[in-house]
Design a protein around this motif. Structure first.
Motif, PDB file in Angstrom:
ATOM      1  N   ILE A   1       0.478  -4.291   1.365  1.00 35.16           N
ATOM      2  CA  ILE A   1       1.328  -3.475   2.238  1.00 35.16           C
ATOM      3  C   ILE A   1       0.475  -2.824   3.325  1.00 35.16           C
ATOM      4  O   ILE A   1       0.894  -2.721   4.484  1.00 35.16           O
ATOM      5  CB  ILE A   1       2.073  -2.419   1.413  1.00 35.16           C
ATOM      6  CG1 ILE A   1       3.094  -3.094   0.483  1.00 35.16           C
ATOM      7  CG2 ILE A   1       2.772  -1.404   2.307  1.00 35.16           C
ATOM      8  CD1 ILE A   1       3.731  -2.158  -0.523  1.00 35.16           C
TER       9      ILE A   1
ATOM     10  N   PHE B   1       2.118  -2.567   7.134  1.00 38.30           N
ATOM     11  CA  PHE B   1       2.856  -1.357   7.518  1.00 38.30           C
ATOM     12  C   PHE B   1       2.014  -0.426   8.408  1.00 38.30           C
ATOM     13  O   PHE B   1       2.481  -0.025   9.479  1.00 38.30           O
ATOM     14  CB  PHE B   1       3.335  -0.635   6.260  1.00 38.30           C
ATOM     15  CG  PHE B   1       4.256   0.521   6.540  1.00 38.30           C
ATOM     16  CD1 PHE B   1       5.631   0.351   6.479  1.00 38.30           C
ATOM     17  CD2 PHE B   1       3.759   1.768   6.877  1.00 38.30           C
ATOM     18  CE1 PHE B   1       6.490   1.420   6.739  1.00 38.30           C
ATOM     19  CE2 PHE B   1       4.601   2.833   7.147  1.00 38.30           C
ATOM     20  CZ  PHE B   1       5.969   2.650   7.073  1.00 38.30           C
TER      21      PHE B   1
ATOM     22  N   LEU C   1      10.346   1.728  10.684  1.00 35.18           N
ATOM     23  CA  LEU C   1       9.351   2.211   9.720  1.00 35.18           C
ATOM     24  C   LEU C   1      10.008   2.953   8.563  1.00 35.18           C
ATOM     25  O   LEU C   1       9.658   2.750   7.397  1.00 35.18           O
ATOM     26  CB  LEU C   1       8.355   3.129  10.436  1.00 35.18           C
ATOM     27  CG  LEU C   1       7.360   2.432  11.369  1.00 35.18           C
ATOM     28  CD1 LEU C   1       6.647   3.458  12.242  1.00 35.18           C
ATOM     29  CD2 LEU C   1       6.343   1.610  10.589  1.00 35.18           C
TER      30      LEU C   1
ATOM     31  N   THR D   1      11.843   0.445   6.461  1.00 29.63           N
ATOM     32  CA  THR D   1      10.905  -0.373   5.687  1.00 29.63           C
ATOM     33  C   THR D   1      10.426   0.369   4.446  1.00 29.63           C
ATOM     34  O   THR D   1      10.266  -0.233   3.376  1.00 29.63           O
ATOM     35  CB  THR D   1       9.700  -0.768   6.562  1.00 29.63           C
ATOM     36  OG1 THR D   1      10.166  -1.534   7.679  1.00 29.63           O
ATOM     37  CG2 THR D   1       8.695  -1.583   5.774  1.00 29.63           C
TER      38      THR D   1
ATOM     39  N   PHE E   1       5.083   6.967   3.443  1.00 32.97           N
ATOM     40  CA  PHE E   1       5.519   6.166   4.582  1.00 32.97           C
ATOM     41  C   PHE E   1       6.714   6.815   5.279  1.00 32.97           C
ATOM     42  O   PHE E   1       6.731   6.981   6.500  1.00 32.97           O
ATOM     43  CB  PHE E   1       5.940   4.763   4.121  1.00 32.97           C
ATOM     44  CG  PHE E   1       4.796   3.865   3.765  1.00 32.97           C
ATOM     45  CD1 PHE E   1       3.491   4.199   4.072  1.00 32.97           C
ATOM     46  CD2 PHE E   1       5.023   2.661   3.105  1.00 32.97           C
ATOM     47  CE1 PHE E   1       2.431   3.367   3.741  1.00 32.97           C
ATOM     48  CE2 PHE E   1       3.985   1.822   2.771  1.00 32.97           C
ATOM     49  CZ  PHE E   1       2.684   2.178   3.078  1.00 32.97           C
TER      50      PHE E   1
ATOM     51  N   SER F   1       6.559   8.461   8.879  1.00 36.60           N
ATOM     52  CA  SER F   1       7.352   7.725   9.867  1.00 36.60           C
ATOM     53  C   SER F   1       8.350   8.656  10.545  1.00 36.60           C
ATOM     54  O   SER F   1       8.583   8.561  11.750  1.00 36.60           O
ATOM     55  CB  SER F   1       8.098   6.569   9.187  1.00 36.60           C
ATOM     56  OG  SER F   1       7.198   5.627   8.669  1.00 36.60           O
TER      57      SER F   1
ATOM     58  N   THR G   1      10.158  -5.501   6.543  1.00 33.75           N
ATOM     59  CA  THR G   1      10.240  -5.444   5.076  1.00 33.75           C
ATOM     60  C   THR G   1      10.053  -6.824   4.471  1.00 33.75           C
ATOM     61  O   THR G   1       9.326  -7.000   3.489  1.00 33.75           O
ATOM     62  CB  THR G   1      11.595  -4.866   4.640  1.00 33.75           C
ATOM     63  OG1 THR G   1      11.769  -3.576   5.212  1.00 33.75           O
ATOM     64  CG2 THR G   1      11.669  -4.754   3.118  1.00 33.75           C
TER      65      THR G   1
ATOM     66  N   ILE H   1       6.386  -7.823   4.658  1.00 32.15           N
ATOM     67  CA  ILE H   1       5.563  -7.068   3.702  1.00 32.15           C
ATOM     68  C   ILE H   1       5.802  -7.556   2.285  1.00 32.15           C
ATOM     69  O   ILE H   1       4.859  -7.729   1.498  1.00 32.15           O
ATOM     70  CB  ILE H   1       5.866  -5.561   3.816  1.00 32.15           C
ATOM     71  CG1 ILE H   1       5.303  -5.017   5.129  1.00 32.15           C
ATOM     72  CG2 ILE H   1       5.271  -4.793   2.634  1.00 32.15           C
ATOM     73  CD1 ILE H   1       5.641  -3.570   5.392  1.00 32.15           C
TER      74      ILE H   1
END
Length: 850
Positions: A321, A325, A503, A506, A725, A729, A792, A795
């Motif tokens: 990841i 990301f 983001l 995701t 995240f 984000s 997504t 990843i």
């Protein structure tokens, strides 16, 4: 300080908000880039430090005849090996719970348990329990712990004097399986070795000094251990025969003495029937004694211990990841920074013209703005890298204690990640300043000291749709014209909002998709609730009688279950589970097989095999291709792939009994039952498993609910990272939106002041900008939905393991939160902008620079 340097610091002071915004955006980008990139290595380093501190063995051996000092010496013949023999066995403990029981000896060197409370067992009647026994089953210090008589210990009651963690059991949720009780080990325990009625040790731990610097959850370490294990097997090969002779020696000596007496009697009395019968009995006894003593070894390495494989997969997943990301996150931050710096230099075109007119050289003028950008980029990178490297890995490690034993945080400094962050930051700041300054310096001083001529108005597409255009009021027409008039600003805002939405989405998508792999596997595909492994030569009907006596039993299907290695196209997939049945139609009630492409239901064919999707991908095969199979007992064969089935967890091969026989040229024998059960409590499951073991018709029972918990724990382990995240984000999205709006207002302050002078109310002036923000926010959110799904999916593809496929799934809640956050941020920014516009000095803003 030179005049140019003074001007630069004055410029920073006068535009402090913008300068801080540049630092903050770069800081956020570097923080998550460096921090998340450091998390995977930090998890590995922390585990390495823990197992090194507790001196975890690299290889473990169990023997059918036990270990002596000679076995320890044999193991240490392998270069660099340190060996230690300990007493160990699985027993039923208090309340019928299965316990992994170890004999404790002071001075024990390997696999040292670490006390979390209390002390080590010193007296014969003292016991140390697993921390899990305290956490899950409520045991306390000072309580009496009682073993049943069949545990075969010197004493049955012990006093609990401590609770501990062990490097042998890093996963808080599992302790392995055993062939006693209900088959599931609940916790481990240590008592003085003298209290275990065992003449020899049953477990041999081996540790290699040269392996302690290798990362314990990497393929490199696995290769090194495999080489060491091969050397150990070589030195133990003759040892098995020697151990047999040691154990047989007393019996054979006695038999030889009796044989000698018979030979003497035979010489005196001749070969009478009685002597012949005695000789035959002695010969038979000798053969029986030899057959009864057979030394064999069971080998395991760290990756076979409960939780090690899952921990390695988890850190690998975070590392995968981290390769995607944070990079996307940083690109969004860098793009907005690029825009901010570009706008900063463009605003200073008057000063640049003045400096040129005063005789300053191009390079001297450029350095002023390059330093401004450089300071912002360097400060943001340093702060972000330091905070990210220090905080995120430690937060994740601290939150991992819910799933794994407490680890001492060891966070290597991510110099390479920090260097990359620095390069990206300087490209976004100094690079932007260099490009724009170069363009400005190409113009004449007189032209630079005049405002840039506004873009000429052009008819937009909507104006050409006359019936629609006529329905818009004046404010709406102005907003739409401005949107398309400043296309670069429009796309930058859309990209910023779309990036933030993507983001956030995701973050939820990673969590939802990992959870979906387990929920879909055990609802859509695996429809049975347990697998009962039958004892050797046991008939399915015998185990079914035990099952039928349980109120929760629904039905069962006899299958041939095995493990095989598959090869095709030069690729190899080990440890693939095989299910064969003579009732393909009935299998549908237990396993939902559907084609990966098209989703049609699959019926097992008379010839050919059905592979699950991950297995097919690993082997690089499609329907119609041929694969080669080798079972654990050495049967080999080749068959055609008849279908590829959707599957999310594990590697499995399905085939009918007729296909099994055609492929391997051996008739399959049912050795397992797939069992459908009504909902049960954990206690009811344990009771049924104990009854099956006690009957002697089953070797063990595994429940799918336990497997599902293991898979679902993967999502829990990623929760800390995902929450980080989503949080960062959201912060980035707000800063981006605020910064872009500020740029928009600064560029159009004369225009906004003009409409204010013309009599527009404060709310109308705000909506002059706000209406555009609302439209761009809506467009950005829609683009963000698409970007979030694509990011997504990519990843998840990177995070897949050889055992697990993650289906793309983002819950409605994720969309709602991402949308609500972006709308909320837009509202907050509009409110702040409204307060600013109410205080704008119209006269100052409308002053001409001519």
């Amino acid at each position: 300080m030179t005049p140019m340097a003074k001007y630069m610091w004055r410029n920073i002071r006068d535009s402090l908000g913008r300068f801080i915004a540049i630092i903050l955006i770069i800081l956020l980008g570097a923080l998550i880039f460096v921090g998340v990139k450091a998390t995977g290595p930090a998890l590995n380093a922390s585990l390495n430090a823990t197992v090194k501190q507790d001196r975890l063995s690299d290889v473990q051996l169990m023997s059918t005849t036990g270990f002596t000092s000679k076995d320890v010496a044999t193991a240490e013949k392998a270069a660099g090996a340190q060996a230690e023999a300990v007493k160990f066995k699985y027993v039923s403990g208090s309340k019928g719970q299965v316990v992994a029981l170890y004999g404790y000896q002071p001075g024990q060197q390997l696999n040292q348990f670490s006390l979390q409370s209390g002390r080590k067992p010193v007296k014969p009647n003292e016991i140390v329990l697993d921390q899990r026994a305290k956490r899950t089953f409520g045991y306390k210090l000072g309580q009496t712990y009682t073993f049943p008589a069949d545990a075969k210990l010197t004493r049955r009651t012990f006093k609990i004097v401590g609770f501990a963690d062990s490097p042998l059991y890093i996963d808080n949720a599992q302790r392995g399986s055993a062939n006693v009780g209900d088959g599931a080990v609940r916790y481990f325990a240590y008592i003085p070795a003298s209290q275990m009625k065992m003449s020899v040790s049953s477990l041999l731990n081996v540790r290699f000094k040269s392996l302690q610097t290798a990362d314990t959850v990497t393929d490199h370490y696995a290769d090194l251990v495999r080489a060491k294990e091969k050397k150990l097997k070589a030195v133990f090969k003759p040892r098995a025969a020697a151990r047999n002779q040691e154990l047989l020696a007393p019996t054979l000596k006695k038999l030889d003495a009796q044989q000698a007496q018979l030979d003497a009697a035979k010489r005196l009395a001749g070969n009478t029937p009685q002597i012949a019968a005695q000789q035959a009995a002695l010969t038979a006894g000798r053969k029986k004694a030899v057959a009864a003593v057979k030394t064999s070894y069971t080998w395991q390495v760290r990756n076979d211990l409960p939780g090690f494989s899952a921990y390695g997969d988890s850190s690998d997943r975070i590392a995968a990841i981290a390769n995607v990301f944070p990079v996307f996150f940083f690109l969004v931050a860098a793009l907005i920074t690029f825009t901010t710096v570009t706008r900063m230099v463009e605003e200073a075109r008057g000063q640049i013209g003045a400096f040129k007119a005063l005789g300053y050289g191009k390079w001297r003028i450029a350095v002023n703005y390059l330093n401004y950008a450089l300071i912002g980029g360097v400060v943001g990178t340093i702060l972000g890298s330091v905070i990210g490297n220090w905080s995120i890995p430690r937060i994740v490690i601290a939150l991992y204690k819910n799933e794994y034993l407490p680890l001492q945080p060891v966070v290597p400094i991510g110099w390479d990640s920090a260097a990359l962050a620095g390069i990206f930051s300087l490209l976004a700041t100094v690079g932007a300043a260099a490009i724009v300054v170069r363009e400005q310096l190409a113009e004449k001083p007189a032209a630079l000291m005049l405002p840039r001529a506004p873009k000429s108005a052009k008819r937009i597409l909507l104006e050409r749709i006359t019936p629609l255009w006529r329905r818009f009021n004046f404010n709406q027409k102005v907003s739409y014209r401005n949107l398309f008039r400043y296309k670069s600003r429009m796309w930058m805002t859309i990209i910023g909002i779309a990036g933030g939405t993507a983001l956030i989405l995701t973050g939820f998508g990673i969590k939802n998709s990992i959870e979906a792999s387990g929920s879909r596997q055990y609802s859509e595909i695996v429809k049975y609730q347990a697998v009962v492994r039958l004892a050797d030569d046991a008939q399915p009907t015998a185990a079914r009688r035990v099952l039928a006596a349980d109120d929760h039993y629904r039905s069962s299907l006899a299958v041939t279950a095995d493990v095989t290695d598959l090869t095709a196209h030069g690729q190899r997939q080990d440890d693939v589970t095989v299910f064969a049945t003579d009732q393909p139609a009935a299998l549908r009630r237990y396993i939902g097989l559907h084609a990966q492409k098209g989703g049609q239901a699959i019926t097992l064919p008379a010839s050919g095999v059905v592979l699950t999707q991950k297995t097919a991908k690993q082997l690089g095969v499609a329907v119609g291709d041929s694969i080669r199979m080798k079972t654990t007992v050495g049967h080999t064969g080749r068959a055609r792939v008849a279908a590829i089935a959707t599957n999310y967890v594990g590697n499995t091969l399905y085939l009918s009994n007729s296909a099994y026989e055609k492929m391997l040229n051996v008739k399959p024998t049912a050795n397992s039952l797939l069992v459908r059960l009504k909902a049960q409590t954990a206690s009811q499951r344990n009771t049924l498993a104990r009854r099956l073991l006690k009957s002697g018709d089953a070797l063990g029972t595994s429940y799918t609910v336990d497997q599902q918990k293991t898979v679902s724990s993967m999502g829990k382990m990623l929760n800390p990272v995902v929450m980080i995240f989503i949080l960062l984000s959201g912060v980035l999205s707000f800063v981006v939106l605020y910064n872009l709006t500020n740029i928009n207002v600064a560029e159009r302050i004369r225009e906004l002041s003009t409409v204010k002078v013309l009599g527009f109310y404060d709310q109308e002036v705000t909506m002059y900008i706000g209406r555009e923000n609302i439209i761009l926010t809506g467009a950005g959110i829609l683009f963000g939905y698409a970007g979030g799904n694509l990011l997504t999916a990519y990843i998840l593809h990177q995070a897949e393991t050889p055992q697990i496929v993650f289906p793309l799934h983002i819950s409605l809640f994720g969309y709602v939160v991402a949308t609500a956050l972006m709308i909320g941020f837009t509202g907050i920014v509009m409110f702040i902008t409204h307060q600013r516009l109410k205080r704008v000095d119209m006269v100052e803003a409308l002053k001409s620079n001519d």
